[in-house]
Design an enzyme around this catalytic site. Structure first.
Site, PDB file in Angstrom:
ATOM      1  N   HIS A  95       0.877  -1.166   0.000  1.00  0.00           N
ATOM      2  CA  HIS A  95       0.000   0.000   0.000  1.00  0.00           C
ATOM      3  C   HIS A  95       0.923   1.228   0.000  1.00  0.00           C
ATOM      4  O   HIS A  95       2.038   1.171   0.538  1.00  0.00           O
ATOM      5  CB  HIS A  95      -0.820  -0.044   1.288  1.00  0.00           C
ATOM      6  CG  HIS A  95      -1.922   0.950   1.376  1.00  0.00           C
ATOM      7  ND1 HIS A  95      -1.694   2.254   1.743  1.00  0.00           N
ATOM      8  CD2 HIS A  95      -3.261   0.824   1.183  1.00  0.00           C
ATOM      9  CE1 HIS A  95      -2.868   2.890   1.752  1.00  0.00           C
ATOM     10  NE2 HIS A  95      -3.828   2.047   1.425  1.00  0.00           N
ATOM     11  N   ASP A 133       2.831  -5.004   8.052  1.00  0.00           N
ATOM     12  CA  ASP A 133       1.609  -4.205   8.038  1.00  0.00           C
ATOM     13  C   ASP A 133       0.428  -5.181   8.058  1.00  0.00           C
ATOM     14  O   ASP A 133       0.165  -5.859   7.076  1.00  0.00           O
ATOM     15  CB  ASP A 133       1.626  -3.341   6.766  1.00  0.00           C
ATOM     16  CG  ASP A 133       0.290  -2.682   6.481  1.00  0.00           C
ATOM     17  OD1 ASP A 133      -0.660  -2.846   7.279  1.00  0.00           O
ATOM     18  OD2 ASP A 133       0.189  -2.004   5.443  1.00  0.00           O
ATOM     19  N   GLN A 161      -4.654  -5.304   6.577  1.00  0.00           N
ATOM     20  CA  GLN A 161      -5.603  -6.084   5.793  1.00  0.00           C
ATOM     21  C   GLN A 161      -5.797  -7.476   6.359  1.00  0.00           C
ATOM     22  O   GLN A 161      -6.792  -8.129   6.062  1.00  0.00           O
ATOM     23  CB  GLN A 161      -5.090  -6.158   4.345  1.00  0.00           C
ATOM     24  CG  GLN A 161      -6.161  -6.298   3.326  1.00  0.00           C
ATOM     25  CD  GLN A 161      -7.215  -5.206   3.463  1.00  0.00           C
ATOM     26  OE1 GLN A 161      -6.896  -4.037   3.330  1.00  0.00           O
ATOM     27  NE2 GLN A 161      -8.436  -5.573   3.771  1.00  0.00           N
TER      28      GLN A 161
END
Lengths: 408, 140
Positions: free
Chosen positions: A125, A202, A205
């Protein structure tokens, strides 16, 4: 019907927004990868906070402040337990993943020297690309990209080749927001540690679908946003190992994060407060705790099992549409289907689906490098949650067919 | 015809449609049928980058009138562009500067101009007006 131990019909009643009509049609909400919906149980906690004990935390001696502080710290405890984090103060409450990543990137500015290498995956992202580019601009560090194949899977041999003593940091998402790929983070973490590099995963999601055990993963940093897992917007966490968080300098100065202030010198508060300057999103933090309670009451194994079934069904049905191509066909993926229809633009498909009450995301999903890789302007992305149904998948498929007929 | 009259005509045409389907089908038709821009003008310089769809705009003066050509990679966007071109092209720069765009609301396409769609249309209208300002200065 999908065989599941979850009572989907009753779960759907927990989400008031799912009763809405959009453009005269029942809402079919398939943009869960951007923001998930909020159950009544979490909304009640938010309302109760403002009805009963809205007050600033960690500083008042009065009852309301004490109650708010207790509830906020209890939420931190729930987060700690959920992600199996060793110590409560390794949970830094932030405004979300982007804030968390910037905090680490900013902190590492002091440690990265010219020529040091930072690896990011090809499917990040923008929020996990831009902060590192900025870090490299400040420090002379070099950003290198772990490539992916046509299925949207990282090419792990290339990753291992890129690792060296120069590698200081590795950044990768647990699940790709644009493709749904579940990345092999165990292997990524272990290999990075072998060359002495720190790893940030990260989890924005992933966290709505997978319950990661952060101690078992031995990951150095992990980030989460509450709004993707039934919580409110504007709150999330940075998990960091104690020794690393102690080394990182504070990100923002202000109240709450200090031990002692004179005009000559300020000493900083202990963890986690060193990174929590100013009045935090108190209500949001408490509601995040309630969202975790809600999801755990359903059970992450049940959620994953149901969502996998739903995604397989959706994949099969969508592929019956002529000219439809799915981007991201990794063996290991979750809850996201990115697609295009030959001869159409994703914006046109999305605009027509909206008219039919179907909410999908269209565009580059803040992951332009992935779109460049496939040489497409963007995709239509349908992303699923445990409250979605086969019937909604059918409505989507019919909608896509109708859009195709109109456009071609 | 002056801009306001053309806009009125477009609003009249759209008032014949009963629902969004017919409106969209009409726009898709407009998008498909219009040769909008000459290939040499489809350059990076002429591109208005939106978040979702690309829009190209080219302007040139024909006597005292400004002629626009434009294109997009999305067909619905292209349809809306065709409507905008019909309203604003072949007009005097000062008239383009003074024109309002409320008719877009009236024909039920307001959502495409919302900044959340970020599809380049808002920027396109701005760009048409900027061209008009630039050419008006030239004419003065």
């Amino acid at each position: 019907m999908i065989k599941t131990s979850l009572d989907i019909a009753s779960i759907r009643k927990d989400f008031p927004v799912l009763n809405r009509k959009v453009n005269g049609k029942p809402l079919v909400y398939l943009d869960n990868a951007a923001t998930s919906q909020t159950p009544q149980q979490v909304i009640d906690v938010i309302v109760e906070y403002y009805h009963r004990y809205n007050a600033n935390i960690h500083r008042g001696v009065h009852t309301l402040s004490q109650e708010a502080t207790d509830a906020y710290e209890a939420a931190r405890g729930k987060i700690q337990k959920h992600f199996n984090i060793a110590k409560p103060y390794e949970v830094i409450l932030t405004s979300g993943t982007t804030h968390s990543i910037n905090l680490v990137a900013n902190g590492f500015s002091s440690f990265i020297k010219e020529g040091d290498e930072i690896l990011v995956s090809a499917m990040e992202h923008h929020s996990n690309i831009v902060p590192w580019q900025m870090l490299c601009e400040r420090t002379g560090g070099i950003l290198k990209v772990i490539p992916m194949n046509q299925n949207g899977e990282l090419i792990m041999e290339e990753y291992h080749k890129l690792l060296s003593e120069k590698t200081k940091l590795v950044f990768c998402n647990h699940v790709s927001n644009a493709l749904g790929t579940i990345n092999p983070i165990e292997e990524i973490i272990d290999a990075a540690h072998n060359v002495g590099a720190a790893v940030l995963i990260d989890g924005a999601q992933a966290a709505a679908h997978i319950k990661p055990d952060l101690q078992a993963l031995d990951v150095d940093f992990y980030t989460v946003s509450a709004h993707k897992m039934c919580g409110p917007t504007g709150v999330g966490i940075l998990y960091g190992k104690e020794e690393l968080l102690k080394k990182l300098p504070p990100y923002q100065g202000g109240g709450e994060m200090i031990a002692e202030v004179t005009f000559e010198k300020t000493t900083y508060a202990d963890l986690p407060h060193k990174f929590e300057a100013g009045t935090p999103n108190i209500c949001g933090g408490i509601a995040f705790g309630a969202a975790l309670d809600y999801m755990n009451s359903l059970g992450f194994e049940n959620i994953a099992e149901y969502e996998d079934e739903l995604m397989s069904y959706a994949t099969r049905q969508l592929l019956t549409v002529e000219g439809l191509k799915i981007y991201g066909t990794a063996k290991n993926k979750t809850s996201v289907i990115s697609f295009n229809i030959e001869g159409t633009h994703p914006y046109d498909i999305g605009s027509i689906l909206d008219k039919l009450g179907i909410a999908v995301r269209t565009g580059h999903h803040c992951a332009q490098p992935i779109m460049d890789f496939y040489q497409i302007p963007g995709t239509v992305r349908a992303s699923f949650s445990f409250y979605n149904t086969k019937k909604e998948v059918d409505v989507l498929v019919e909608g896509v067919k109708r859009a195709r007929n109109m456009l071609l | 015809m002056i801009i306001a009259e053309i806009q009125e005509e477009i609003v009249d045409e759209f008032s014949m449609f009963d629902d969004w389907m017919q409106r969209y089908e009409y726009m898709i038709e407009l998008g498909k049928s219009l040769p909008l821009i000459d290939e040499p003008y489809k350059t990076e310089d002429n591109i208005i980058k939106g978040c979702q769809s690309k829009v190209w705009v080219h302007a040139e003066l024909d006597n005292d009138k400004l002629v626009f050509t434009a294109d997009s990679d999305a067909i619905i966007t292209k349809g809306i562009i065709a409507i905008l071109i019909r309203a604003f092209s072949n007009q005097k720069p000062q008239d383009i500067i003074d024109a309002n765009t409320d008719f877009i609301d009236e024909i039920g396409l307001k959502e495409h101009l919302s900044p959340t769609r970020a599809n380049g249309l808002v920027s396109m209208i701005k760009q048409l007006k900027l061209y008009a300002v630039a050419y008006q200065t030239q004419l003065n």
